[in-house]
Scaffold this motif. Structure first.
Motif, PDB file in Angstrom:
ATOM      1  N   ILE A 226      40.407  82.176 -53.654  1.00 31.06           N
ATOM      2  CA  ILE A 226      41.265  82.903 -54.594  1.00 31.06           C
ATOM      3  C   ILE A 226      41.062  84.399 -54.376  1.00 31.06           C
ATOM      4  O   ILE A 226      40.058  84.817 -53.785  1.00 31.06           O
ATOM      5  CB  ILE A 226      40.966  82.544 -56.064  1.00 31.06           C
ATOM      6  N   ASN A 227      41.984  85.185 -54.855  1.00 34.97           N
ATOM      7  CA  ASN A 227      41.835  86.636 -54.793  1.00 34.97           C
ATOM      8  C   ASN A 227      40.816  87.093 -55.836  1.00 34.97           C
ATOM      9  O   ASN A 227      40.699  86.483 -56.894  1.00 34.97           O
ATOM     10  CB  ASN A 227      43.167  87.331 -55.052  1.00 34.97           C
ATOM     11  N   ALA A 228      40.107  88.142 -55.528  1.00 30.57           N
ATOM     12  CA  ALA A 228      39.136  88.698 -56.468  1.00 30.57           C
ATOM     13  C   ALA A 228      39.869  89.155 -57.729  1.00 30.57           C
ATOM     14  O   ALA A 228      40.993  89.650 -57.673  1.00 30.57           O
ATOM     15  CB  ALA A 228      38.397  89.866 -55.842  1.00 30.57           C
ATOM     16  N   SER A 229      39.221  88.969 -58.862  1.00 27.85           N
ATOM     17  CA  SER A 229      39.799  89.327 -60.154  1.00 27.85           C
ATOM     18  C   SER A 229      39.352  90.726 -60.566  1.00 27.85           C
ATOM     19  O   SER A 229      38.293  91.197 -60.156  1.00 27.85           O
ATOM     20  CB  SER A 229      39.336  88.312 -61.200  1.00 27.85           C
ATOM     21  N   LYS A 230      40.131  91.359 -61.412  1.00 27.26           N
ATOM     22  CA  LYS A 230      39.715  92.653 -61.975  1.00 27.26           C
ATOM     23  C   LYS A 230      38.713  92.450 -63.098  1.00 27.26           C
ATOM     24  O   LYS A 230      38.022  93.365 -63.493  1.00 27.26           O
ATOM     25  CB  LYS A 230      40.937  93.425 -62.470  1.00 27.26           C
ATOM     26  N   ASN A 231      38.620  91.223 -63.609  1.00 30.44           N
ATOM     27  CA  ASN A 231      37.647  90.861 -64.634  1.00 30.44           C
ATOM     28  C   ASN A 231      36.307  90.618 -63.933  1.00 30.44           C
ATOM     29  O   ASN A 231      36.121  89.634 -63.235  1.00 30.44           O
ATOM     30  CB  ASN A 231      38.119  89.604 -65.368  1.00 30.44           C
ATOM     31  N   LYS A 232      35.362  91.525 -64.105  1.00 25.38           N
ATOM     32  CA  LYS A 232      34.101  91.484 -63.352  1.00 25.38           C
ATOM     33  C   LYS A 232      33.263  90.233 -63.621  1.00 25.38           C
ATOM     34  O   LYS A 232      32.668  89.674 -62.705  1.00 25.38           O
ATOM     35  CB  LYS A 232      33.259  92.741 -63.620  1.00 25.38           C
ATOM     36  N   SER A 233      33.205  89.768 -64.880  1.00 21.84           N
ATOM     37  CA  SER A 233      32.388  88.575 -65.153  1.00 21.84           C
ATOM     38  C   SER A 233      33.019  87.341 -64.516  1.00 21.84           C
ATOM     39  O   SER A 233      32.321  86.489 -63.965  1.00 21.84           O
ATOM     40  CB  SER A 233      32.181  88.371 -66.654  1.00 21.84           C
ATOM     41  N   PHE A 234      34.347  87.239 -64.561  1.00 24.76           N
ATOM     42  CA  PHE A 234      35.042  86.130 -63.912  1.00 24.76           C
ATOM     43  C   PHE A 234      34.838  86.202 -62.398  1.00 24.76           C
ATOM     44  O   PHE A 234      34.585  85.199 -61.736  1.00 24.76           O
ATOM     45  CB  PHE A 234      36.528  86.164 -64.254  1.00 24.76           C
ATOM     46  N   GLU A 235      34.917  87.408 -61.866  1.00 20.08           N
ATOM     47  CA  GLU A 235      34.740  87.616 -60.433  1.00 20.08           C
ATOM     48  C   GLU A 235      33.361  87.151 -59.975  1.00 20.08           C
ATOM     49  O   GLU A 235      33.221  86.469 -58.976  1.00 20.08           O
ATOM     50  CB  GLU A 235      34.941  89.097 -60.090  1.00 20.08           C
ATOM     51  N   GLN A 236      32.321  87.512 -60.734  1.00 21.51           N
ATOM     52  CA  GLN A 236      30.962  87.099 -60.389  1.00 21.51           C
ATOM     53  C   GLN A 236      30.805  85.591 -60.462  1.00 21.51           C
ATOM     54  O   GLN A 236      30.170  84.979 -59.616  1.00 21.51           O
ATOM     55  CB  GLN A 236      29.942  87.771 -61.313  1.00 21.51           C
ATOM     56  N   GLU A 237      31.375  84.981 -61.480  1.00 16.73           N
ATOM     57  CA  GLU A 237      31.257  83.535 -61.669  1.00 16.73           C
ATOM     58  C   GLU A 237      31.946  82.760 -60.533  1.00 16.73           C
ATOM     59  O   GLU A 237      31.489  81.704 -60.126  1.00 16.73           O
ATOM     60  CB  GLU A 237      31.879  83.147 -63.010  1.00 16.73           C
ATOM     61  N   CYS A 238      33.032  83.302 -60.011  1.00 15.40           N
ATOM     62  CA  CYS A 238      33.810  82.610 -58.987  1.00 15.40           C
ATOM     63  C   CYS A 238      33.384  82.951 -57.563  1.00 15.40           C
ATOM     64  O   CYS A 238      33.946  82.428 -56.611  1.00 15.40           O
ATOM     65  CB  CYS A 238      35.301  82.914 -59.162  1.00 15.40           C
ATOM     66  N   TYR A 239      32.388  83.803 -57.406  1.00 19.45           N
ATOM     67  CA  TYR A 239      31.974  84.170 -56.057  1.00 19.45           C
ATOM     68  C   TYR A 239      31.076  83.091 -55.466  1.00 19.45           C
ATOM     69  O   TYR A 239      30.098  82.661 -56.063  1.00 19.45           O
ATOM     70  CB  TYR A 239      31.230  85.513 -56.051  1.00 19.45           C
ATOM     71  N   SER A 240      31.416  82.648 -54.276  1.00 17.82           N
ATOM     72  CA  SER A 240      30.628  81.658 -53.560  1.00 17.82           C
ATOM     73  C   SER A 240      29.797  82.357 -52.495  1.00 17.82           C
ATOM     74  O   SER A 240      30.346  82.894 -51.527  1.00 17.82           O
ATOM     75  CB  SER A 240      31.549  80.630 -52.895  1.00 17.82           C
ATOM     76  N   VAL A 241      28.497  82.357 -52.667  1.00 22.47           N
ATOM     77  CA  VAL A 241      27.602  82.958 -51.667  1.00 22.47           C
ATOM     78  C   VAL A 241      27.705  82.164 -50.367  1.00 22.47           C
ATOM     79  O   VAL A 241      27.724  82.728 -49.274  1.00 22.47           O
ATOM     80  CB  VAL A 241      26.148  82.997 -52.192  1.00 22.47           C
ATOM     81  N   LYS A 242      27.801  80.855 -50.499  1.00 21.95           N
ATOM     82  CA  LYS A 242      27.879  79.961 -49.331  1.00 21.95           C
ATOM     83  C   LYS A 242      29.059  80.323 -48.424  1.00 21.95           C
ATOM     84  O   LYS A 242      28.920  80.357 -47.208  1.00 21.95           O
ATOM     85  CB  LYS A 242      28.017  78.517 -49.825  1.00 21.95           C
ATOM     86  N   LYS A 243      30.219  80.593 -49.013  1.00 23.28           N
ATOM     87  CA  LYS A 243      31.424  80.903 -48.228  1.00 23.28           C
ATOM     88  C   LYS A 243      31.745  82.392 -48.174  1.00 23.28           C
ATOM     89  O   LYS A 243      32.686  82.788 -47.500  1.00 23.28           O
ATOM     90  CB  LYS A 243      32.630  80.166 -48.807  1.00 23.28           C
TER      91      LYS A 243
END
Length: 85
Positions: free
Chosen positions: A28-45
Motif C-alpha cells: 500500500i502507499n504510505a499514509s500521512k497518518n504517522k501511527s497508521f504508517e508505523q503499524e503498516c510498515y513491514s520490516v521483512k518486505k
C-alpha cells in the motif's frame, strides 16, 4: 469457494483437515497518518502493506483467506488469532 469467516475455519479445524498455510502482503502507499504508517510498515518486505494468510489443502484447493492485518503483523501471530480458543 473461498471462505473468509472464522466460523468456517473452526469447522475445518474440527475435522482435522491438513492445511498448507502461507502469508502474503499487499503493498500500500504510505499514509500521512504517522501511527497508521508505523503499524503498516513491514520490516521483512521494507514496505507499507497489509498481510493475509491463505489456507489450502494439500491438493491445492484454497479453503480459507484470513482478514487483512497491518503489514508489521507476523504470519504466526495471525495464525494464532484463528487457532486459539
Amino acid at each position: 469457494s473461498i471462505h473468509t469467516n472464522q466460523g468456517f475455519y473452526i469447522q475445518f479445524m474440527e475435522k482435522r483437515v491438513r492445511f498448507v498455510v502461507d502469508g502474503f502482503e499487499h503493498k500500500i502507499n504510505a499514509s500521512k497518518n504517522k501511527s497508521f504508517e508505523q503499524e503498516c510498515y513491514s520490516v521483512k518486505k521494507a514496505q507499507h502493506s497489509f498481510t493475509q494468510l491463505v489456507y489450502g489443502t494439500v491438493d491445492g484447493k484454497i479453503v480459507f483467506v484470513s482478514s487483512s492485518y497491518p503489514g508489521g503483523t507476523s504470519d504466526s501471530t495471525i495464525c494464532l488469532l484463528y487457532t486459539s480458543d
